[in-house]
Structure formats: structure tokens, C-alpha cells
Design an enzyme around this catalytic site. Sequence first.
Site, PDB file in Angstrom:
ATOM      1  N   MET A   1      14.080 -39.388  48.787  1.00  0.00           N
ATOM      2  CA  MET A   1      15.223 -40.300  48.784  1.00  0.00           C
ATOM      3  C   MET A   1      14.862 -41.653  48.174  1.00  0.00           C
ATOM      4  O   MET A   1      15.600 -42.184  47.351  1.00  0.00           O
ATOM      5  CB  MET A   1      15.744 -40.497  50.213  1.00  0.00           C
ATOM      6  CG  MET A   1      17.045 -41.256  50.274  1.00  0.00           C
ATOM      7  SD  MET A   1      17.680 -41.430  51.948  1.00  0.00           S
ATOM      8  CE  MET A   1      18.199 -39.768  52.328  1.00  0.00           C
TER       9      MET A   1
ATOM     10  N   ARG B   1      44.153 -34.580  30.204  1.00  0.00           N
ATOM     11  CA  ARG B   1      43.924 -35.435  31.366  1.00  0.00           C
ATOM     12  C   ARG B   1      45.105 -36.398  31.438  1.00  0.00           C
ATOM     13  O   ARG B   1      46.239 -35.952  31.477  1.00  0.00           O
ATOM     14  CB  ARG B   1      42.564 -36.130  31.193  1.00  0.00           C
ATOM     15  CG  ARG B   1      41.847 -36.460  32.461  1.00  0.00           C
ATOM     16  CD  ARG B   1      40.466 -37.040  32.195  1.00  0.00           C
ATOM     17  NE  ARG B   1      40.506 -38.257  31.380  1.00  0.00           N
ATOM     18  CZ  ARG B   1      39.426 -38.977  31.046  1.00  0.00           C
ATOM     19  NH1 ARG B   1      38.233 -38.589  31.420  1.00  0.00           N
ATOM     20  NH2 ARG B   1      39.535 -40.068  30.321  1.00  0.00           N
TER      21      ARG B   1
ATOM     22  N   LYS C   1      33.643 -50.096  32.635  1.00  0.00           N
ATOM     23  CA  LYS C   1      33.922 -49.475  33.939  1.00  0.00           C
ATOM     24  C   LYS C   1      32.613 -49.093  34.633  1.00  0.00           C
ATOM     25  O   LYS C   1      31.543 -49.136  34.016  1.00  0.00           O
ATOM     26  CB  LYS C   1      34.843 -48.270  33.753  1.00  0.00           C
ATOM     27  CG  LYS C   1      34.300 -47.209  32.852  1.00  0.00           C
ATOM     28  CD  LYS C   1      35.406 -46.297  32.348  1.00  0.00           C
ATOM     29  CE  LYS C   1      34.764 -45.160  31.570  1.00  0.00           C
ATOM     30  NZ  LYS C   1      35.685 -44.492  30.678  1.00  0.00           N
TER      31      LYS C   1
ATOM     32  N   TYR D   1       8.513 -32.542  49.598  1.00  0.00           N
ATOM     33  CA  TYR D   1       9.354 -31.594  50.351  1.00  0.00           C
ATOM     34  C   TYR D   1       9.419 -30.258  49.632  1.00  0.00           C
ATOM     35  O   TYR D   1       9.624 -30.202  48.418  1.00  0.00           O
ATOM     36  CB  TYR D   1      10.775 -32.146  50.480  1.00  0.00           C
ATOM     37  CG  TYR D   1      10.912 -33.302  51.444  1.00  0.00           C
ATOM     38  CD1 TYR D   1      10.703 -33.129  52.803  1.00  0.00           C
ATOM     39  CD2 TYR D   1      11.271 -34.559  50.981  1.00  0.00           C
ATOM     40  CE1 TYR D   1      10.850 -34.196  53.691  1.00  0.00           C
ATOM     41  CE2 TYR D   1      11.428 -35.627  51.850  1.00  0.00           C
ATOM     42  CZ  TYR D   1      11.207 -35.435  53.214  1.00  0.00           C
ATOM     43  OH  TYR D   1      11.355 -36.482  54.079  1.00  0.00           O
TER      44      TYR D   1
HETATM   45  C1  PLP Z   1      35.163 -44.491  29.316  1.00  0.00           C
HETATM   46  C2  PLP Z   1      36.152 -44.524  28.240  1.00  0.00           C
HETATM   47  C3  PLP Z   1      35.781 -44.880  26.943  1.00  0.00           C
HETATM   48  C4  PLP Z   1      34.346 -45.167  26.529  1.00  0.00           C
HETATM   49  O1  PLP Z   1      33.630 -43.967  26.359  1.00  0.00           O
HETATM   50  P1  PLP Z   1      32.127 -44.023  25.779  1.00  0.00           P
HETATM   51  O2  PLP Z   1      31.783 -42.604  25.504  1.00  0.00           O
HETATM   52  O3  PLP Z   1      31.280 -44.579  26.873  1.00  0.00           O
HETATM   53  O4  PLP Z   1      32.151 -44.893  24.603  1.00  0.00           O
HETATM   54  C5  PLP Z   1      36.785 -44.985  25.994  1.00  0.00           C
HETATM   55  N1  PLP Z   1      38.067 -44.736  26.305  1.00  0.00           N
HETATM   56  C6  PLP Z   1      38.458 -44.375  27.548  1.00  0.00           C
HETATM   57  C7  PLP Z   1      39.894 -44.113  27.821  1.00  0.00           C
HETATM   58  C8  PLP Z   1      37.518 -44.258  28.549  1.00  0.00           C
HETATM   59  O5  PLP Z   1      37.906 -43.900  29.764  1.00  0.00           O
END
Ligand code: PLP
Length: 355
Positions: A288, A110, A13, A240
Site C-alpha cells: 500500500m 458518449r 480536469k 505479500y
Molecule cells: C479530457 C478531454 C480532452 C483532452 O484529452 P487529451 O487526450 O488529454 O488531450 C479533450 N476534450 C474533452 C471533451 C475531454 O474530455
Amino acid sequence: MATPSHRIMAVVKATCYGHGVEVVPILSALGVRDFGVSSVEEGYELKKRGVQGNIYILGGLLPGESEAIVEEGFIPVVSSLREIECLEEAGKKRGKETVIHLKVDTGMGRLGFLPRDCDDRILYRVTESPFLRLGGVMTHFASAESDPEYTRRQFELFSQFLRRFASQRNGLVRHCCNSASFLKFPEMRLDLSRVGIALFGVSPNWEVELVTQKGLKPVAQLKAMVKHIKTLPPGFRVGYGGTFVTTRDTRVAIVSIGYAQGIFRNLSNRMDVLVCRKRARVIGNISMDQLTIDVTDIPEAREGDLVTLIGRDGEEEIRAEELARLSGTIPHEILCSLKKVKGRVFLHGDCITSP
Ligand SMILES: *Cc1c(COP(=O)(O)O)cnc(C)c1O
């Protein structure tokens, strides 16, 4: 690292944790057949790259996404009756069966069904539908990198939940491990592990040993270029807000990267970079698209030199874990924030050979 029957889902992702979607074909070539993304959009992105194998949508379904999931043959992870009903409806319309994985919330708070809410009515809804097939059951750990006791408790709750499926165990893919639990609790790997950050050779927390002791190396390097060098007199403010004031004749180098490319501003005056195989401190506030480093003690530094923000230069190395510690965050956030800017910032690119 895993038993032969055990599979790895590459969690890719956020454009492969900021590494760019180019990583996906490399993983495919290495034999990975299971890919986890957050959203349908990310799923499409993988499809466009010709990914073969399973594409899991880990981040839940937004209203209206079930048609696309059924059409594309993505594997959704479901957490509610609404999602199940929408997928069934979409399947009926298209006369197509969709494989789903059920998510149970054992302590993350969650996504996922609470075990007590996932009653037989819901399970029948899935198992009796001609348009749905239960392919797997999963949970997600909240503190695998920091709290073994809590993780074991979550694993126990998950194991209890799995007992409900005792009669249909064959073919049901059980999974709960992310990188931290995959590395720390091999006994919890079950049929599939969802590995994200460790895939890129980076630890899920500040403990570099967690990955180095398994022989994993970071795949990403981040480099920028020295675009200007000059010497400032003592008592001169840099950047800055004037958060750094020179105390001596200070040779400064201006580097072609800033917070727009993902170098957090709260790393100002704290982080080092590598130039000419030596560490140089970032001084003054990060801008930036540029930042300033002190190269007074690196007289060989020249305009046009490559500056390493993440990666190796000679014996020296700067890792995402170091930046995460200095920034008070996790390595995931450091990596996901990195952005390529053509011609100015060199993120991995030709540095990636194999993960
Ligand atoms: C992002 C995610 C992972 C991977 O987590 P890492 O700590 O990067 O290995 C595994 N399972 C779910 C459901 C996730 O959303």
C-alpha cells in the site's frame, strides 16, 4: 505549433491530470485563456485560484448545477434539451445570459447530440433565448491516437454538421481536437484545440515520439525515498503472496511509495525505478505505501537516497508512457492516479518549472 487565430484550451480536469492545481497559474502566466474541466466543482477550484478567462465544463451538467453555472459564468458544453432548458430557466431567474457550446456526437457514443437529433427546434431554442448565447460547436474523437480512418470520418460528420451554421459562422468557435488529433491532424485544429495530456509533455498513447518530435518534455517527476536496505539470502520470499523469490544473496531497498500513492499493483515485478542513475527492478508485490527494489548491482545505493519513479536521473529516464505500457493502460490513467503524500512522496513540486 498553431496558426495565430488558433487557440489552445488547456484541459486541466482531474487536478491537472494528477499534477496538482498549482499548474493552472503557470498556464495563465503563459497566456492560456481557455480552461477545460470536467465538473462544476473543478470549475470552482479554478475560480478560487483566480483564473481569468473562459472555464468550460466539458463533462455535462448534473441536475441542479445550472444555477451555479449561470452564476459563475462557466461555459457549459450541452448535449441535451434538458440541459438547455435548465440553463435558460436559471438565466431567467438571475437575468443573466450564459454562453453555451453545443456538443455533437459523431462517433464517441458518449455525451453529445446525435446530429439527426439536433434539429432546428433545439437550435432555435438556443438562438431565440435572451438568456442563452451559442458560443461554439464541438465534437470529440474516440480513436484519434489509433484509427485515422475513423477520425477522418468523425471529422467529416462534424464538418457536415457545421454547415448548418454557415449563416452565423462569425464568432462561433468550432473545436474537435484532443491531444492525439492536435498532434496528428493539424488540419483538424479549427478555431480551438482541447489539449490535455500533451500539455504535460506526455503522449496520449505508448508512442513517446508523438510528443518528443514536437519538442515536448514531461513536466512531472515522481520521486520517493529509500527507507531501508538489507541483504536477503537465496530462496527468500519478497512481499505479500511471495511472488518473488531470491536466487542469490539479494540486496533489497524498501522505498516509501506504494499503490495508495498511485503506483499500480499490477506493475509489481515488472516496473523499474531509478536509483543512483541506474535502473533497479521492483521485486515482489507492491504494498500500500511501500515497495521493494533489487539493488544488488547498485552497491552505492544508500538509505535516504531519492528514487525516481517517473522522471530522469542522469542518462536514464522513466516515462509515464513506459509505466502505461507495462500496466496495460494509457498514460492518462498513470498520471491521474498519482497522489501526493507530504514528506514521503515528492510529486513534481519544485520539479515543475514551466510546462
Ligand atoms: C479530457 C478531454 C480532452 C483532452 O484529452 P487529451 O487526450 O488529454 O488531450 C479533450 N476534450 C474533452 C471533451 C475531454 O474530455
